[in-house]
Design a protein around this motif. Structure first.
Motif, PDB file in Angstrom:
ATOM      1  N   GLU A   1       0.828  -1.199   0.000  1.00 38.20           N
ATOM      2  CA  GLU A   1       0.000   0.000   0.000  1.00 38.20           C
ATOM      3  C   GLU A   1       0.867   1.255   0.000  1.00 38.20           C
ATOM      4  OE1 GLU A   1      -2.053   0.709   3.594  1.00 38.20           O
ATOM      5  OE2 GLU A   1      -2.982   2.555   2.886  1.00 38.20           O
ATOM      6  N   ALA A   2       1.899   1.242   0.830  1.00 43.17           N
ATOM      7  CA  ALA A   2       2.793   2.402   0.899  1.00 43.17           C
ATOM      8  C   ALA A   2       3.449   2.643  -0.455  1.00 43.17           C
ATOM      9  CB  ALA A   2       3.851   2.175   1.974  1.00 43.17           C
ATOM     10  N   THR A   3       3.893   1.559  -1.080  1.00 45.33           N
ATOM     11  CA  THR A   3       4.542   1.669  -2.383  1.00 45.33           C
ATOM     12  C   THR A   3       3.599   2.262  -3.425  1.00 45.33           C
ATOM     13  OG1 THR A   3       5.959  -0.227  -1.914  1.00 45.33           O
ATOM     14  CG2 THR A   3       5.637   0.360  -4.225  1.00 45.33           C
ATOM     15  N   LEU A   4       2.399   1.723  -3.458  1.00 41.30           N
ATOM     16  CA  LEU A   4       1.442   2.197  -4.455  1.00 41.30           C
ATOM     17  C   LEU A   4       1.044   3.652  -4.193  1.00 41.30           C
ATOM     18  CD1 LEU A   4      -0.908  -0.904  -4.893  1.00 41.30           C
ATOM     19  CD2 LEU A   4       1.062  -0.213  -6.272  1.00 41.30           C
ATOM     20  N   THR A   5       0.878   3.956  -2.914  1.00 42.12           N
ATOM     21  CA  THR A   5       0.519   5.326  -2.570  1.00 42.12           C
ATOM     22  C   THR A   5       1.595   6.299  -3.030  1.00 42.12           C
ATOM     23  OG1 THR A   5      -0.725   4.580  -0.641  1.00 42.12           O
ATOM     24  CG2 THR A   5      -0.045   6.878  -0.674  1.00 42.12           C
ATOM     25  N   ALA A   6       2.840   5.918  -2.785  1.00 39.10           N
ATOM     26  CA  ALA A   6       3.949   6.779  -3.206  1.00 39.10           C
ATOM     27  C   ALA A   6       3.960   6.928  -4.720  1.00 39.10           C
ATOM     28  CB  ALA A   6       5.269   6.200  -2.716  1.00 39.10           C
ATOM     29  N   ALA A   7       3.708   5.827  -5.413  1.00 40.90           N
ATOM     30  CA  ALA A   7       3.730   5.872  -6.872  1.00 40.90           C
ATOM     31  C   ALA A   7       2.600   6.742  -7.407  1.00 40.90           C
ATOM     32  CB  ALA A   7       3.623   4.463  -7.439  1.00 40.90           C
TER      33      ALA A   7
ATOM     34  N   ALA B   1      -5.828  -5.005   5.468  1.00 40.69           N
ATOM     35  CA  ALA B   1      -4.597  -4.535   4.831  1.00 40.69           C
ATOM     36  C   ALA B   1      -4.690  -4.701   3.315  1.00 40.69           C
ATOM     37  CB  ALA B   1      -3.396  -5.307   5.376  1.00 40.69           C
ATOM     38  N   GLY B   2      -5.220  -5.839   2.887  1.00 45.12           N
ATOM     39  CA  GLY B   2      -5.392  -6.056   1.459  1.00 45.12           C
ATOM     40  C   GLY B   2      -6.362  -5.055   0.867  1.00 45.12           C
ATOM     41  N   GLU B   3      -7.388  -4.772   1.649  1.00 45.48           N
ATOM     42  CA  GLU B   3      -8.393  -3.823   1.190  1.00 45.48           C
ATOM     43  C   GLU B   3      -7.792  -2.431   1.011  1.00 45.48           C
ATOM     44  OE1 GLU B   3     -11.496  -3.703  -0.573  1.00 45.48           O
ATOM     45  OE2 GLU B   3     -11.180  -5.533   0.588  1.00 45.48           O
ATOM     46  N   ARG B   4      -6.971  -2.043   1.949  1.00 43.06           N
ATOM     47  CA  ARG B   4      -6.365  -0.709   1.867  1.00 43.06           C
ATOM     48  C   ARG B   4      -5.435  -0.594   0.661  1.00 43.06           C
ATOM     49  NH1 ARG B   4      -6.093  -1.206   7.463  1.00 43.06           N
ATOM     50  NH2 ARG B   4      -3.956  -1.953   7.312  1.00 43.06           N
ATOM     51  N   ALA B   5      -4.724  -1.684   0.388  1.00 45.77           N
ATOM     52  CA  ALA B   5      -3.836  -1.646  -0.779  1.00 45.77           C
ATOM     53  C   ALA B   5      -4.658  -1.479  -2.051  1.00 45.77           C
ATOM     54  CB  ALA B   5      -3.007  -2.929  -0.834  1.00 45.77           C
ATOM     55  N   PHE B   6      -5.732  -2.233  -2.130  1.00 48.19           N
ATOM     56  CA  PHE B   6      -6.578  -2.119  -3.321  1.00 48.19           C
ATOM     57  C   PHE B   6      -7.221  -0.742  -3.417  1.00 48.19           C
ATOM     58  CE2 PHE B   6     -10.913  -2.668  -5.173  1.00 48.19           C
ATOM     59  CZ  PHE B   6     -10.492  -2.723  -6.490  1.00 48.19           C
ATOM     60  N   ALA B   7      -7.503  -0.172  -2.266  1.00 43.83           N
ATOM     61  CA  ALA B   7      -8.157   1.141  -2.251  1.00 43.83           C
ATOM     62  C   ALA B   7      -7.324   2.183  -2.982  1.00 43.83           C
ATOM     63  CB  ALA B   7      -8.412   1.578  -0.810  1.00 43.83           C
ATOM     64  N   VAL B   8      -6.015   2.010  -2.955  1.00 47.80           N
ATOM     65  CA  VAL B   8      -5.159   2.964  -3.658  1.00 47.80           C
ATOM     66  C   VAL B   8      -5.445   2.897  -5.156  1.00 47.80           C
ATOM     67  CG1 VAL B   8      -2.793   3.632  -4.179  1.00 47.80           C
ATOM     68  CG2 VAL B   8      -3.374   2.745  -1.912  1.00 47.80           C
ATOM     69  N   ILE B   9      -5.475   1.680  -5.676  1.00 44.77           N
ATOM     70  CA  ILE B   9      -5.766   1.511  -7.096  1.00 44.77           C
ATOM     71  C   ILE B   9      -7.157   2.026  -7.411  1.00 44.77           C
ATOM     72  CG2 ILE B   9      -6.011  -0.169  -8.955  1.00 44.77           C
ATOM     73  CD1 ILE B   9      -4.003  -1.919  -7.602  1.00 44.77           C
ATOM     74  N   ARG B  10      -8.045   1.734  -6.497  1.00 40.97           N
ATOM     75  CA  ARG B  10      -9.417   2.148  -6.735  1.00 40.97           C
ATOM     76  C   ARG B  10      -9.558   3.670  -6.764  1.00 40.97           C
ATOM     77  NH1 ARG B  10     -14.963   0.318  -3.659  1.00 40.97           N
ATOM     78  NH2 ARG B  10     -16.258   1.763  -4.838  1.00 40.97           N
TER      79      ARG B  10
END
Lengths: 234, 234
Positions: free
Chosen positions: B77-83, B132-141
DNA sequence: AGCTCATGTGAAGAGCTCTTACATGAGCCG
DNA sequence: CGGCTCATGTAAGAGCTCTTCACATGAGCT
């Protein structure tokens, strides 16, 4: 007579068809408990032989798994080939059918699918396995090539090979993330089929194919095979 | 003082930080031999404790794996958020960056990625893991939602949620089929990054975004040269 | 009938999982 | 300081699996 595998333990010293029986047993066990939760000894027990017997037919557990994966690829190829049906009635319709067949295979043959893609066995585990996988992919690739030939002029597009890889990746992604309802998978506010179809349609639109307006809704029930794109020109 | 984990076995009866040490040990082992080839006992040995010690910190092997997956999702999630960087400098550029970050994570953190997606642990294994999985996906969403708001009027498109799932599926498909060079994976005539980028561009084009080949680079030049999929085909 | 060899068996060593009873010592309380 | 207590470690063991032996069986050939 005694060689015959009667279902009630009436089996001579020799099983008669152990290799096949082990493959079937393993398939059942994988379907039940996933590729990780299946043991060599378990397969032997299911087949009704001692734990050492399988070693006469498979080098080890991974060898058995590779055999299953290989057989899975062969069946997969047959399924995809049938779905493709040489592009009938038109290329795009047939292409969409491949996607559905892909998901359907993943769902109805989870054991095969797991062995093929999620068991961790190296693709080059055996040349036969690699070749079987290659042949299955070749079906998608052939379809992509026909599709590539139909892309409207003036639209830049990647090589057919890459298109095939895109479709494979999208299909595999959908299948492995959401494809099997069997627990351990994520919940989805739509069917995997709809998800894949919508994605594929948008992708095709990006390649310049004409589209109807129902990108987010599978609407195959009423429309005859002329499909969303109309009949493909030759 | 004796609690200190000197590298030469100079360690008192108590380890001092075993839980963390076990997680690290497991990560290393998974990276080496895959999520299947890691054993609880092995992790204990690597951490320098008896085989029973880990049970003080994890219910069982799967619990450890789930902990790793959870930590992986948080890092993901942190990685995706940064990206994503909140869509700077522009939505499409940032969106493409998410895809690259996805693949990069899968490649540089194969142990995490395996634990997250290929270990066979159920997503609802623990609420924390699911969250945690949900939060990671939330970034993409969230990114997809911004993208959806930008789609040209008049172009039919699916809900943002579905767009997010498409991108996730495509990324995951590419990553899990070709993402890690570490053997056991298929050979590719191009980099996974190029494959994913090209696919994403076609998809975006299908949504009506004006992606002539270089648009995602926030360019001004109409330079025709090689785009993400090489030179334009015949 | 007799041979032979593919195929199956039982036993055994080594490793893993997980439990149970016991040992240690860190942190706290007076 | 002395003594408690309990989280955290250990050893030992039961019950698995994996894999390899030497050995048994019998199917098919000559």
């Amino acid at each position: 007579m005694s060689w015959h595998k009667d279902r009630r333990g009436e089996r001579g010293y020799h099983h008669g068809n152990l290799k096949e029986a082990l493959l079937q047993a393993a398939l059942g066990l994988i379907a039940e408990k996933g590729p990780a939760g299946f043991t060599f000894a378990d397969a032997a027990r299911t087949a009704g032989v001692s734990a050492a017997a399988p070693y006469r037919h498979f080098r080890d557990r991974d060898d058995l798994l590779a055999s299953i994966a290989q057989r899975g690829f062969e069946q997969f190829e047959a399924t995809l080939t049938a779905a493709w049906d040489d592009g009938r009635p038109d290329t795009v319709t047939a292409f969409e059918r491949i996607g559905k067949a892909y998901l359907n295979f993943a769902r109805t043959e989870p054991a095969f699918y797991s062995a093929m893609f999620e068991s961790g066995i190296p693709v080059d585990s055996s040349p036969e396995l690699a070749a079987a996988g290659e042949r299955a992919f070749a079906v998608i690739r052939a379809a992509a090539e026909r599709l590539a030939a139909l892309t409207p002029p003036g639209v830049t597009r990647p090589p057919a090979m890459m298109m095939a890889l895109h479709i494979w990746s999208l299909s595999h992604g959908v299948a492995s993330l959401f494809g099997r309802g069997d627990a351990a998978r994520r919940k989805l506010p739509m069917s995997p089929e709809d998800l894949l179809e919508a994605g594929a349609l948008i992708y095709l639109r990006g390649l310049g194919f004409p589209t109807d307006q129902n990108v987010h809704k599978s609407d195959t029930s009423t429309a005859p095979k002329s499909g969303p794109w109309g009949t493909a020109p030759k």
